[in-house]
Scaffold this motif. Structure first.
Motif, PDB file in Angstrom:
ATOM      1  N   ALA A 109       0.913  -1.252   0.056  1.00  0.00           N
ATOM      2  CA  ALA A 109       0.064   0.228   0.178  1.00  0.00           C
ATOM      3  C   ALA A 109       0.840   1.227   0.166  1.00  0.00           C
ATOM      4  O   ALA A 109       0.722   2.282  -0.670  1.00  0.00           O
ATOM      5  N   ILE A 110       1.955   1.346   0.810  1.00  0.00           N
ATOM      6  CA  ILE A 110       2.758   2.431   0.902  1.00  0.00           C
ATOM      7  C   ILE A 110       3.488   2.805  -0.223  1.00  0.00           C
ATOM      8  O   ILE A 110       3.510   3.855  -0.805  1.00  0.00           O
ATOM      9  N   GLY A 111       4.223   1.799  -1.043  1.00  0.00           N
ATOM     10  CA  GLY A 111       4.771   1.828  -2.655  1.00  0.00           C
ATOM     11  C   GLY A 111       3.740   2.314  -3.127  1.00  0.00           C
ATOM     12  O   GLY A 111       4.180   3.224  -4.492  1.00  0.00           O
ATOM     13  N   ALA A 112       2.626   1.676  -3.443  1.00  0.00           N
ATOM     14  CA  ALA A 112       1.756   2.092  -4.549  1.00  0.00           C
ATOM     15  C   ALA A 112       1.296   3.511  -4.366  1.00  0.00           C
ATOM     16  O   ALA A 112       1.062   4.131  -5.435  1.00  0.00           O
ATOM     17  N   SER A 113       1.016   3.925  -3.155  1.00  0.00           N
ATOM     18  CA  SER A 113       0.378   5.433  -2.885  1.00  0.00           C
ATOM     19  C   SER A 113       1.463   6.454  -3.359  1.00  0.00           C
ATOM     20  O   SER A 113       1.206   7.521  -3.767  1.00  0.00           O
ATOM     21  N   GLN A 114       2.716   6.077  -3.121  1.00  0.00           N
ATOM     22  CA  GLN A 114       3.778   7.046  -3.859  1.00  0.00           C
ATOM     23  C   GLN A 114       3.914   7.161  -5.219  1.00  0.00           C
ATOM     24  O   GLN A 114       3.965   7.959  -5.694  1.00  0.00           O
ATOM     25  N   GLN A 115       3.487   6.016  -5.679  1.00  0.00           N
ATOM     26  CA  GLN A 115       3.397   6.009  -7.370  1.00  0.00           C
ATOM     27  C   GLN A 115       2.279   7.084  -7.698  1.00  0.00           C
ATOM     28  O   GLN A 115       2.397   7.755  -8.823  1.00  0.00           O
ATOM     29  N   PHE A 116       1.083   6.695  -7.051  1.00  0.00           N
ATOM     30  CA  PHE A 116      -0.292   7.449  -7.595  1.00  0.00           C
ATOM     31  C   PHE A 116       0.065   8.868  -7.108  1.00  0.00           C
ATOM     32  O   PHE A 116      -0.424   9.746  -7.844  1.00  0.00           O
ATOM     33  N   GLN A 117       0.688   9.151  -6.084  1.00  0.00           N
ATOM     34  CA  GLN A 117       1.286  10.712  -5.464  1.00  0.00           C
ATOM     35  C   GLN A 117       1.859  11.259  -6.590  1.00  0.00           C
ATOM     36  O   GLN A 117       1.401  12.458  -7.079  1.00  0.00           O
ATOM     37  N   LEU A 118       2.744  10.512  -7.236  1.00  0.00           N
ATOM     38  CA  LEU A 118       3.587  11.236  -8.285  1.00  0.00           C
ATOM     39  C   LEU A 118       2.698  11.585  -9.465  1.00  0.00           C
ATOM     40  O   LEU A 118       2.845  12.562  -9.819  1.00  0.00           O
ATOM     41  N   VAL A 119       1.825  10.650  -9.913  1.00  0.00           N
ATOM     42  CA  VAL A 119       0.907  11.172 -10.949  1.00  0.00           C
ATOM     43  C   VAL A 119      -0.124  12.350 -10.616  1.00  0.00           C
ATOM     44  O   VAL A 119      -0.027  13.209 -11.289  1.00  0.00           O
ATOM     45  N   LEU A 120      -0.660  12.257  -9.346  1.00  0.00           N
ATOM     46  CA  LEU A 120      -1.459  13.505  -8.721  1.00  0.00           C
ATOM     47  C   LEU A 120      -0.594  14.755  -8.710  1.00  0.00           C
ATOM     48  O   LEU A 120      -1.254  15.687  -8.746  1.00  0.00           O
ATOM     49  N   SER A 121       0.604  14.576  -8.487  1.00  0.00           N
ATOM     50  CA  SER A 121       1.628  15.909  -8.495  1.00  0.00           C
ATOM     51  C   SER A 121       1.621  16.748  -9.999  1.00  0.00           C
ATOM     52  O   SER A 121       2.198  17.898  -9.797  1.00  0.00           O
ATOM     53  N   GLN A 122       1.397  16.023 -11.013  1.00  0.00           N
ATOM     54  CA  GLN A 122       1.331  16.541 -12.241  1.00  0.00           C
ATOM     55  C   GLN A 122       0.321  17.453 -12.428  1.00  0.00           C
ATOM     56  O   GLN A 122      -0.818  17.077 -12.184  1.00  0.00           O
ATOM     57  N   GLU A 123       0.392  18.646 -12.680  1.00  0.00           N
ATOM     58  CA  GLU A 123      -0.682  19.778 -13.022  1.00  0.00           C
ATOM     59  C   GLU A 123      -1.828  19.092 -14.043  1.00  0.00           C
ATOM     60  O   GLU A 123      -3.025  19.173 -13.662  1.00  0.00           O
ATOM     61  N   LYS A 124      -1.522  18.365 -15.008  1.00  0.00           N
ATOM     62  CA  LYS A 124      -2.458  17.812 -15.930  1.00  0.00           C
ATOM     63  C   LYS A 124      -3.156  16.606 -15.544  1.00  0.00           C
ATOM     64  O   LYS A 124      -3.984  16.086 -16.065  1.00  0.00           O
ATOM     65  N   GLU A 125      -2.567  16.303 -14.216  1.00  0.00           N
ATOM     66  CA  GLU A 125      -3.225  14.691 -13.928  1.00  0.00           C
ATOM     67  C   GLU A 125      -3.730  14.672 -12.492  1.00  0.00           C
ATOM     68  O   GLU A 125      -3.838  13.706 -11.942  1.00  0.00           O
ATOM     69  N   LYS A 126      -4.086  16.098 -12.227  1.00  0.00           N
ATOM     70  CA  LYS A 126      -4.540  16.021 -10.643  1.00  0.00           C
ATOM     71  C   LYS A 126      -5.677  15.422 -10.470  1.00  0.00           C
ATOM     72  O   LYS A 126      -6.301  15.350  -9.495  1.00  0.00           O
ATOM     73  N   ASN A 127      -6.635  15.215 -11.490  1.00  0.00           N
ATOM     74  CA  ASN A 127      -7.861  14.885 -11.528  1.00  0.00           C
ATOM     75  C   ASN A 127      -7.854  13.256 -12.323  1.00  0.00           C
ATOM     76  O   ASN A 127      -8.931  12.937 -12.511  1.00  0.00           O
ATOM     77  N   ASN A 128      -6.984  12.771 -12.064  1.00  0.00           N
ATOM     78  CA  ASN A 128      -6.403  11.330 -12.786  1.00  0.00           C
ATOM     79  C   ASN A 128      -7.352  10.422 -11.871  1.00  0.00           C
ATOM     80  O   ASN A 128      -7.030  10.178 -10.963  1.00  0.00           O
ATOM     81  N   ALA A 129      -8.272   9.968 -12.582  1.00  0.00           N
ATOM     82  CA  ALA A 129      -9.167   8.807 -11.679  1.00  0.00           C
ATOM     83  C   ALA A 129      -8.660   7.643 -11.307  1.00  0.00           C
ATOM     84  O   ALA A 129      -8.639   7.259 -10.306  1.00  0.00           O
ATOM     85  N   TRP A 130      -7.908   7.400 -12.271  1.00  0.00           N
ATOM     86  CA  TRP A 130      -7.153   5.900 -11.819  1.00  0.00           C
ATOM     87  C   TRP A 130      -6.235   6.129 -10.712  1.00  0.00           C
ATOM     88  O   TRP A 130      -6.035   5.279  -9.680  1.00  0.00           O
ATOM     89  N   ALA A 131      -5.328   7.351 -10.915  1.00  0.00           N
ATOM     90  CA  ALA A 131      -4.490   7.633  -9.498  1.00  0.00           C
ATOM     91  C   ALA A 131      -5.435   7.653  -8.411  1.00  0.00           C
ATOM     92  O   ALA A 131      -5.065   7.292  -7.144  1.00  0.00           O
ATOM     93  N   LEU A 132      -6.197   8.453  -8.367  1.00  0.00           N
ATOM     94  CA  LEU A 132      -7.232   8.765  -7.177  1.00  0.00           C
ATOM     95  C   LEU A 132      -7.831   7.363  -6.815  1.00  0.00           C
ATOM     96  O   LEU A 132      -8.029   7.361  -5.497  1.00  0.00           O
ATOM     97  N   THR A 133      -8.424   6.724  -7.588  1.00  0.00           N
ATOM     98  CA  THR A 133      -9.077   5.405  -7.030  1.00  0.00           C
ATOM     99  C   THR A 133      -7.646   4.475  -6.326  1.00  0.00           C
ATOM    100  O   THR A 133      -7.876   3.916  -5.574  1.00  0.00           O
ATOM    101  N   GLY A 134      -6.545   4.375  -7.081  1.00  0.00           N
ATOM    102  CA  GLY A 134      -5.083   3.868  -6.304  1.00  0.00           C
ATOM    103  C   GLY A 134      -5.107   4.376  -5.003  1.00  0.00           C
ATOM    104  O   GLY A 134      -4.598   3.544  -3.990  1.00  0.00           O
ATOM    105  N   MET A 135      -5.103   5.615  -4.841  1.00  0.00           N
ATOM    106  CA  MET A 135      -4.880   6.237  -3.507  1.00  0.00           C
ATOM    107  C   MET A 135      -6.100   5.742  -2.540  1.00  0.00           C
ATOM    108  O   MET A 135      -5.853   5.452  -1.346  1.00  0.00           O
TER     109      MET A 135
END
Length: 308
Positions: A172-198
Motif C-alpha cells: 500500500a505504501i509503495g503504491a500510494s507513492q506512485q499514485f502521488q507522483l501522478v497526482l502531483s502533475q498539473e495535468k493529472e491532478k484529477n486522474n481518476a485511476w490515480a485517485l482510485t489507487g490512492m
C-alpha cells in the motif's frame, strides 16, 4: 545524509539512509510529546524527490490525535535541506508544523542562518512569483514544490501500471507513492485511476475516511471504466465497515457501469471472496461481474482517457 536534521517547530529528527531508502527517528518528547523515541519518517528517494510517510500529532475537535501522512519532499543538496508541505486532515493543525504546514528540515550543523530555497510561494520575491505559474496542489503543495524544482516529465501510464502492480501485491505504501507522483502533475491532478489507487491504498491501511474521500473524487471525475472501478472499491470499503445496504448499492453501480474483475489479480479476488462469504446478499452482482471478461491489453492512461 546520515545526520540530525531539525525544523523550528518540528524539533530534531535523526535521518539515516541506505541507498535510496530513508528513515527518520524522532526522540521522546518534542511538540508531539512522544513517550519514547519513534520512527516517524520512512520512504524512498527518486532522484532528489523523497516519497514516503510522516507520522505527526494533530489537534482539533474531530482530528485523529496521531496518524501517518503521505508526503513528497524535495532535497536541496547544497543547503542540505529537505522540505515540502504536509497535508493534514481537514480543519486540523499540528504543533510540529507552522500554520502554512511547510516542513523544512535542515542539517543541524548548517545552523539557523541558512535560508532554504524551499519556501512557500507567498514568501518568494514578487519577480519569482510572476515567473512561476501557480500550481493547484492536489497533495498539500507537493506538486508546487516539484514544479519549482523542474522535475523531468513523468511517464504517467508506466507510473500508474507500477502503482497498480504494487496494489495487487498489497504494497500500500509503495503504491500510494506512485499514485502521488501522478497526482502531483498539473495535468493529472484529477486522474481518476490515480485517485482510485490512492483510495485503495488507504483502504488497505484501514483508513476508511481517506479511502472514501479519494474514491468519491475518482467517481465524480472519471470516465466510465474508471468510475466503475471506483464504485467497486467503494463497495469493498462499505462491506468492510459492515454497511451492507450501501455496499450492495455500490457494487450494483459498479456492475451497471461495466466493471469486471481483472484476471490474475489476487487482491481483487480476495475482495470478491469476502463478498461471497456474506451469503446471497451480493450473489447476483458477483455472478454478473464474473460472467464478463475485462478488455485486456490496454493500460490506464492519463487524465481524460477512457482506457481501462
Amino acid at each position: 545524509m546520515n545526520s540530525t536534521y531539525q525544523a523550528d517547530a518540528f524539533g530534531p529528527i535523526e535521518l539515516r539512509s541506505d541507498g535510496e531508502h530513508l528513515v527518520g527517528t524522532a526522540p521522546a518528547g518534542g511538540p508531539c510529546q512522544r513517550p519514547v523515541a519513534e520512527q516517524i519518517l520512512t520512504g524512498d528517494f527518486q532522484g532528489n524527490v523523497f516519497l514516503g510517510e510522516l507520522t505527526l500529532c494533530q489537534t482539533g475537535d474531530t482530528c485523529t490525535p496521531s496518524r501517518s501522512f503521505p508526503v513528497m519532499l524535495v532535497y536541496n543538496v547544497e543547503e542540505r535541506a529537505l522540505g515540502g508541505v504536509v497535508k493534514l486532515e481537514d480543519s486540523c493543525d499540528s504543533p510540529a508544523l507552522p500554520k502554512n504546514r511547510m516542513l523544512v528540515l535542515r542539517a543541524t550543523e548548517q545552523g539557523a542562518a541558512l535560508t532554504p530555497t524551499l519556501t512557500p510561494a507567498s514568501a518568494q520575491a514578487p519577480e519569482q512569483r510572476q515567473a512561476q505559474a501557480p500550481v493547484p496542489p492536489p497533495s498539500g503543495g507537493a506538486a508546487q514544490i516539484a514544479a519549482q524544482r523542474r522535475l523531468e516529465p513523468l511517464d504517467v501510464a508506466a507510473t500508474l501500471k507500477l502503482g497498480q502492480s504494487m496494489l495487487a501485491s498489497q504494497n500500500a505504501i509503495g503504491a500510494s507513492q506512485q499514485f502521488q507522483l501522478v497526482l502531483s502533475q498539473e495535468k493529472e491532478k484529477n486522474n481518476a485511476w490515480a485517485l482510485t489507487g490512492m483510495g485503495v491504498s488507504h483502504y488497505l491501511r484501514k483508513q476508511q475516511p481517506e479511502a472514501l474521500k479519494y474514491l468519491e473524487q475518482a467517481r465524480s471525475v472519471g470516465p466510465g471504466p474508471a468510475r466503475a472501478e471506483a464504485w467497486f472499491w467503494m463497495a469493498c470499503v462499505k462491506r468492510a465497515a459492515q454497511e451492507t445496504r450501501v455496499a450492495q448499492e455500490a457494487l450494483r453501480r459498479a456492475v451497471t457501469e461495466g466493471w469486471s474483475p481483472p484476471e490474475g489479480n489476487a487482491l481483487v479476488e480476495r475482495e470478491l471472496q469476502q463478498f461471497a462469504k456474506e451469503g446471497t446478499v451480493y450473489e447476483a452482482q458477483l455472478k454478473q461481474a464474473r460472467g464478463r471478461k475485462r478488455v485486456q491489453g490496454r493500460d490506464p492512461q492519463g487524465a481524460g482517457s477512457a482506457s481501462p
